[in-house]
Design a protein around this motif. Structure first.
Motif, mmCIF file in Angstrom:
data_model
loop_
_atom_site.group_PDB
_atom_site.id
_atom_site.type_symbol
_atom_site.label_atom_id
_atom_site.label_comp_id
_atom_site.label_asym_id
_atom_site.label_seq_id
_atom_site.Cartn_x
_atom_site.Cartn_y
_atom_site.Cartn_z
ATOM 1 N N GLY A 143 -36.530 32.765 58.408
ATOM 2 C CA GLY A 143 -36.585 32.139 57.092
ATOM 3 C C GLY A 143 -37.861 31.365 56.880
ATOM 4 O O GLY A 143 -38.482 31.434 55.805
ATOM 5 N N TRP A 144 -38.300 30.612 57.918
ATOM 6 C CA TRP A 144 -39.547 29.853 57.788
ATOM 7 C C TRP A 144 -40.741 30.787 57.625
ATOM 8 O O TRP A 144 -41.633 30.539 56.812
ATOM 9 N N ILE A 145 -40.767 31.887 58.385
ATOM 10 C CA ILE A 145 -41.850 32.872 58.259
ATOM 11 C C ILE A 145 -41.890 33.432 56.836
ATOM 12 O O ILE A 145 -42.965 33.611 56.246
ATOM 13 N N SER A 146 -40.724 33.669 56.262
ATOM 14 C CA SER A 146 -40.646 34.215 54.899
ATOM 15 C C SER A 146 -41.125 33.200 53.874
ATOM 16 O O SER A 146 -41.806 33.552 52.904
ATOM 17 N N ILE A 148 -36.537 35.387 47.739
ATOM 18 C CA ILE A 148 -37.233 35.319 49.024
ATOM 19 C C ILE A 148 -37.168 36.640 49.800
ATOM 20 O O ILE A 148 -38.076 36.974 50.568
ATOM 21 N N PHE A 149 -36.107 37.430 49.572
ATOM 22 C CA PHE A 149 -35.936 38.661 50.346
ATOM 23 C C PHE A 149 -37.023 39.687 50.036
ATOM 24 O O PHE A 149 -37.325 40.547 50.862
ATOM 25 N N CYS A 150 -37.629 39.593 48.836
ATOM 26 C CA CYS A 150 -38.690 40.553 48.503
ATOM 27 C C CYS A 150 -39.918 40.319 49.385
ATOM 28 O O CYS A 150 -40.672 41.250 49.673
ATOM 29 N N THR A 151 -40.117 39.056 49.835
ATOM 30 C CA THR A 151 -41.216 38.761 50.755
ATOM 31 C C THR A 151 -40.983 39.436 52.108
ATOM 32 O O THR A 151 -41.907 39.969 52.723
ATOM 33 N N VAL A 152 -39.731 39.419 52.556
ATOM 34 C CA VAL A 152 -39.379 40.106 53.806
ATOM 35 C C VAL A 152 -39.686 41.592 53.684
ATOM 36 O O VAL A 152 -40.289 42.199 54.580
ATOM 37 N N GLY A 153 -39.286 42.190 52.558
ATOM 38 C CA GLY A 153 -39.505 43.617 52.360
ATOM 39 C C GLY A 153 -40.968 43.986 52.296
ATOM 40 O O GLY A 153 -41.386 45.027 52.820
ATOM 41 N N GLU A 154 -41.786 43.140 51.648
ATOM 42 C CA GLU A 154 -43.212 43.460 51.489
ATOM 43 C C GLU A 154 -43.988 43.255 52.786
ATOM 44 O O GLU A 154 -44.794 44.098 53.176
ATOM 45 N N HIS A 163 -23.010 35.120 49.347
ATOM 46 C CA HIS A 163 -24.421 34.773 49.139
ATOM 47 C C HIS A 163 -25.342 35.917 49.548
ATOM 48 O O HIS A 163 -26.277 36.269 48.820
ATOM 49 N N VAL A 164 -25.090 36.490 50.725
ATOM 50 C CA VAL A 164 -25.965 37.556 51.215
ATOM 51 C C VAL A 164 -25.863 38.782 50.324
ATOM 52 O O VAL A 164 -26.873 39.376 49.919
ATOM 53 N N PRO A 192 -29.160 31.086 46.410
ATOM 54 C CA PRO A 192 -30.108 31.228 47.525
ATOM 55 C C PRO A 192 -29.607 32.170 48.607
ATOM 56 O O PRO A 192 -28.406 32.429 48.741
ATOM 57 N N LEU A 193 -30.558 32.672 49.404
ATOM 58 C CA LEU A 193 -30.240 33.451 50.592
ATOM 59 C C LEU A 193 -30.114 32.471 51.757
ATOM 60 O O LEU A 193 -31.056 31.726 52.042
#
Length: 488
Positions: A30-33, A385-391, A438-439, A456-457
């Protein structure tokens, strides 16, 4: 003091360390994202408190400290003071309705100097404790109408306060508690009714203006009324154990529908929905007759389902167009494909899909995402925030994050099922239901599969309120679970 010291090793030995490991892993990812989502080209220090990535370290550190404090408290504390905690959070929710600070159209935040807190995030664990306390009381029976209604009231009351704060997304999370009710014995018909209402809404609204040529029959109402009749027949067979009456209802319903379609096709085009309404009214009368004649309670309940289905469907359009806020209405229309609106309500989802798709299999690498760095995705470090993980991490990273959440859900199920008392099991399934909701909704809205409701995630979205709220929710359950094997 010695007594507390003696108990500490027992708490640590009895902890579910697999869940702790998953929790820490989610915090790290989460922090990395958050770093990736909030980083701007030219930034020199991602650890600075002036940057969101730096502040997220503060929230993570305080969350871990908070979790440690929760573990050191006696597990009986949560049972004993469940109602007190619930009442305090209800008062906070009620007070927040009248607070003068409106942030992004919502009055759900309490502003205390530089600190902003969202009581709705903490009300989840308070509600879970209160409903667990009530359902674990001696003599509670979920099949008794009064007991079930009271348990539902405990869940729905904070939900109403949160709706009054104009925070509909957070309020909808409380519907996840019905998964816990189902586990504890709530009739499957209640859960099926909820699913049926969603189907009515989606089909009715999505195809409400599409006609069956050459007749002026809208597909939406036609299909929904036919489904109501078929569902009713299925309930008669399941809950009244009468196959003959069930097949009789289906025969008359399908027969009338086929004859109407043929007449409209080859003789005189007309709105077949009128015939469907007439058949449904006759069906309602038939159910009322059977209920009075046989005096079977199940016929009354099926009658209530049928009437409620028709009433819900015809009120759905009114609610969508006259009750919901304009931005909520547009979001639903975009989700259902009625509007495209790539520059308005559909912009967030469209840009999010571009960001995830551009990540490919392995992603662009840490801090190398172009969509997120150029701030094309609004709310990319909170709700999206999940779009950052995907990209940045690609399909591999996204799958890894989802597998971590899956592992957490599986651990929560295992922990809930091994609880020796109902209080622990009910609270555990409340925690499970909240995380699952939530997820599923957050990832779904980022992918354009569910409405954008702004939740939020867990452990990924930036902010202290959500991170503290999820940590409290989880660590209370870890403490309750640890008490299983501790010396009395």
């Amino acid at each position: 003091m010695a007594q507390v010291t003696d108990k500490q090793p027992s708490v640590l030995r009895s902890m579910d360390w697999w869940t702790i490991i998953i929790y820490v892993a989610l915090l790290c990812f989460g922090w990395i994202s958050v770093c990736g989502a909030s980083y701007t080209y030219g930034d020199n220090d991602i650890f600075s408190l002036g940057a969101r990535s730096g502040m997220q370290i503060v929230w993570i550190g305080t969350s871990i400290a908070l979790g440690f404090v929760l573990l050191m408290l006696d597990s009986k504390f949560y049972d004993t003071f469940a109602y007190v905690i619930y009442m305090v959070l209800l008062l906070l929710l009620f007070a927040t309705i009248f607070n003068p600070h409106e942030i992004k159209g919502s009055r759900s935040w309490l502003v205390l100097g530089p600190l902003r807190l969202q009581p709705a995030e903490f009300a989840k664990f308070a509600t879970a404790l209160a409903v667990a306390k009530f359902m674990s009381a001696y003599g509670f029976d979920i099949h008794r109408w009064r007991d079930f209604a009271t348990a539902c009231g405990i869940v729905l009351l904070p939900m109403l306060f949160i709706v009054a704060q104009k925070e509909t997304g957070s309020a909808l999370v409380y519907l996840s508690f019905f998964l816990m009710f189902y586990r504890e014995g709530m009739p499957g018909s209640v859960l099926f009714t909820g699913v049926a209402m969603v189907v009515y809404f989606v089909v009715g609204i999505r195809y409400g203006e599409t006609l069956i040529e050459p007749s002026p029959t809208p597909i939406g109402p036609f299909v929904v009324l036919l489904l109501v009749q078929i569902f009713t027949a299925g309930m008669v067979r399941t809950y009244c154990k009468d196959k003959h009456k069930s097949w009789l209802i289906i025969a008359y319903s399908v027969g009338a529908t086929v004859l109407s379609v043929l007449f409209a096709e080859f003789v005189l085009p007309f709105n077949i929905v009128y015939v469907q309404l007439a058949v449904t009214l006759i069906l309602i009368g038939y159910l009322l007759y059977q209920a009075l004649y046989t005096r079977m309670r199940n016929y009354f309940l099926i009658l209530l389902f049928t009437v409620g289905s028709v009433a819900f469907f015809y009120s759905a359009s009114y609610v969508l167009n006259n009750v919901m806020e304009p931005h909520q209405r547009v979001r639903i229309n975009v989700l259902l494909g009625l509007d495209e609106d790539l520059k308005g309500a559909g912009y967030n989802v469209h840009q999010s899909e571009i960001a995830i798709g551009s990540g490919g299999l392995k992603g662009k690498g840490f801090l190398n995402g172009t969509q997120t760095k150029l701030k094309f995705v609004p709310e990319q470090d909170t709700d999206f925030i999940f779009c950052t993980v995907g990209e940045e991490e690609g399909f591999v990273g996204s799958a890894g994050v989802l597998l971590l959440f899956l592992a957490l859900i599986i651990r929560l199920i295992k922990m809930a099922e091994r609880q020796p008392f109902r209080f622990g099991r009910v609270y555990g399934y409340c925690v499970l239901s909240v995380f699952l909701f939530h997820v599923f909704i957050n990832v779904g809205m980022v992918l354009g599969l569910t409405p954008v409701i702004g939740i939020p995630l867990p452990f990924f979205s930036y902010g202290g309120s959500s991170l503290w709220g999820f940590t409290i929710l989880l660590f209370i359950f870890l403490r309750i679970d640890a008490a299983r094997n501790m010396p009395k």
